[in-house]
Write a protein that holds these residues in place. Structure first.
Motif, mmCIF file in Angstrom:
data_model
loop_
_atom_site.group_PDB
_atom_site.id
_atom_site.type_symbol
_atom_site.label_atom_id
_atom_site.label_comp_id
_atom_site.label_asym_id
_atom_site.label_seq_id
_atom_site.Cartn_x
_atom_site.Cartn_y
_atom_site.Cartn_z
ATOM 1 N N ALA A 132 0.850 -1.199 0.000
ATOM 2 C CA ALA A 132 0.000 0.000 0.000
ATOM 3 C C ALA A 132 0.885 1.248 0.000
ATOM 4 O O ALA A 132 0.506 2.288 0.521
ATOM 5 C CB ALA A 132 -0.933 -0.018 1.208
ATOM 6 N N ASN A 133 2.073 1.134 -0.531
ATOM 7 C CA ASN A 133 3.080 2.178 -0.723
ATOM 8 C C ASN A 133 3.877 2.538 0.530
ATOM 9 O O ASN A 133 5.084 2.609 0.464
ATOM 10 C CB ASN A 133 2.487 3.440 -1.346
ATOM 11 C CG ASN A 133 2.025 3.186 -2.756
ATOM 12 O OD1 ASN A 133 2.621 2.390 -3.475
ATOM 13 N ND2 ASN A 133 0.953 3.816 -3.156
ATOM 14 N N CYS A 136 2.329 -2.461 4.178
ATOM 15 C CA CYS A 136 1.469 -3.486 3.592
ATOM 16 C C CYS A 136 0.147 -3.482 4.340
ATOM 17 O O CYS A 136 0.124 -3.502 5.571
ATOM 18 C CB CYS A 136 2.126 -4.855 3.698
ATOM 19 S SG CYS A 136 3.625 -5.004 2.718
ATOM 20 N N TRP A 137 -0.918 -3.455 3.585
ATOM 21 C CA TRP A 137 -2.246 -3.439 4.171
ATOM 22 C C TRP A 137 -3.216 -3.915 3.107
ATOM 23 O O TRP A 137 -2.810 -4.412 2.058
ATOM 24 C CB TRP A 137 -2.573 -2.027 4.656
ATOM 25 C CG TRP A 137 -3.760 -1.919 5.559
ATOM 26 C CD1 TRP A 137 -4.116 -2.784 6.570
ATOM 27 C CD2 TRP A 137 -4.749 -0.905 5.553
ATOM 28 N NE1 TRP A 137 -5.248 -2.352 7.186
ATOM 29 C CE2 TRP A 137 -5.675 -1.192 6.588
ATOM 30 C CE3 TRP A 137 -4.959 0.219 4.791
ATOM 31 C CZ2 TRP A 137 -6.772 -0.406 6.865
ATOM 32 C CZ3 TRP A 137 -6.044 1.010 5.070
ATOM 33 C CH2 TRP A 137 -6.946 0.704 6.097
ATOM 34 N N ALA A 139 -4.875 -3.741 0.029
ATOM 35 C CA ALA A 139 -4.580 -2.920 -1.149
ATOM 36 C C ALA A 139 -4.638 -3.788 -2.395
ATOM 37 O O ALA A 139 -4.394 -4.990 -2.339
ATOM 38 C CB ALA A 139 -3.188 -2.290 -1.022
ATOM 39 N N ALA A 143 -0.384 -1.918 -7.207
ATOM 40 C CA ALA A 143 -0.838 -0.812 -6.368
ATOM 41 C C ALA A 143 -1.622 0.247 -7.147
ATOM 42 O O ALA A 143 -2.521 0.875 -6.603
ATOM 43 C CB ALA A 143 0.355 -0.164 -5.664
ATOM 44 N N ARG A 164 -10.379 -2.010 -2.198
ATOM 45 C CA ARG A 164 -10.805 -0.738 -1.605
ATOM 46 C C ARG A 164 -12.141 -0.871 -0.870
ATOM 47 O O ARG A 164 -12.335 -0.276 0.180
ATOM 48 C CB ARG A 164 -10.841 0.338 -2.686
ATOM 49 C CG ARG A 164 -9.442 0.733 -3.138
ATOM 50 C CD ARG A 164 -9.459 1.803 -4.232
ATOM 51 N NE ARG A 164 -8.119 2.113 -4.664
ATOM 52 C CZ ARG A 164 -7.509 1.538 -5.698
ATOM 53 N NH1 ARG A 164 -8.119 0.609 -6.409
ATOM 54 N NH2 ARG A 164 -6.280 1.886 -6.035
ATOM 55 N N ARG A 167 -11.360 -2.589 2.365
ATOM 56 C CA ARG A 167 -10.731 -1.645 3.290
ATOM 57 C C ARG A 167 -11.793 -0.761 3.943
ATOM 58 O O ARG A 167 -11.768 -0.527 5.144
ATOM 59 C CB ARG A 167 -9.706 -0.782 2.543
ATOM 60 C CG ARG A 167 -8.888 0.109 3.444
ATOM 61 C CD ARG A 167 -7.995 1.050 2.664
ATOM 62 N NE ARG A 167 -7.003 0.344 1.881
ATOM 63 C CZ ARG A 167 -6.097 0.950 1.127
ATOM 64 N NH1 ARG A 167 -6.072 2.281 1.055
ATOM 65 N NH2 ARG A 167 -5.226 0.264 0.446
#
Length: 183
Positions: A132-133, A136-137, A139, A143, A164, A167
């Motif tokens: 996730a840039n 890490c999560w 995503a 990316a 998304r 999330r």
């Protein structure tokens, strides 16, 4: 450091260990420490060689581990809302510690635990956790991909086409609900 201090205080004081408020605060602090450790790692767990990510030196497994523990962090705002509910029950409805211990506190811990671990396990086991840039999560992979739920046939997501929306459902919806509950 603050959460560590709370844990030490609760563990070393028998009165605090027997009080529902302190046990809720203790549990929230445990989740906070876990999330803080993995937030500190920042981009290190992201797989080495990931283009455009500074200090990426991990593997897919380290990325999944970080994403798992960051996803567990949803328990923190949930516990914050639970503490607010605790105050409402004690102050407005005159609940006693005995009444809280009987069914309210176990329900609070169960809800926070099941939501946090349920979403973290689901995310890790269904490849929702990716770069996730900055960590890490949940995503999409790659990316910069487009979700099919938003872009239809133009979506180009290889893994987790609905990252998304997951999330939003797994973290931001309970987070916003917790803010509303506390308010």
């Amino acid at each position: 450091l603050g959460s560590s201090w709370i844990i030490i205080e609760v563990l070393t004081d028998p009165k605090k260990r027997n009080h529902p408020y302190h046990r809720l605060l203790f549990a929230m602090s445990v989740y906070d420490i876990l999330e803080s450790i993995w937030n500190f790692c920042s981009s290190w767990p992201i797989p080495k060689g990931t283009e455009g990510v500074a200090w990426a030196s991990g593997t897919t497994a380290s990325c999944s581990a970080q994403g798992f523990f960051l996803t567990l962090g949803v328990a923190i705002p949930i516990y914050n809302a639970m503490l607010s509910l605790y105050y409402v029950l004690v102050i407005n409805f005159k609940y006693t510690d005995a009444a809280l211990r009987q069914w309210v506190e176990p329900t609070m811990h169960s809800f926070a635990f099941l939501w946090a671990f349920g979403t973290a396990i689901y995310s890790a086991s269904t490849a929702l956790i990716n770069n996730a840039n900055i960590w890490c999560w949940i995503a999409p992979l790659p990316a910069d991909s487009l979700d099919s739920w938003r872009y239809g046939d133009d979506g180009n997501c290889v893994l987790c086409a609905h990252a998304r929306s997951h999330r939003l459902a797994f973290y931001f919806a309970p987070f916003c609900f917790s803010i509303l509950a506390v308010s």
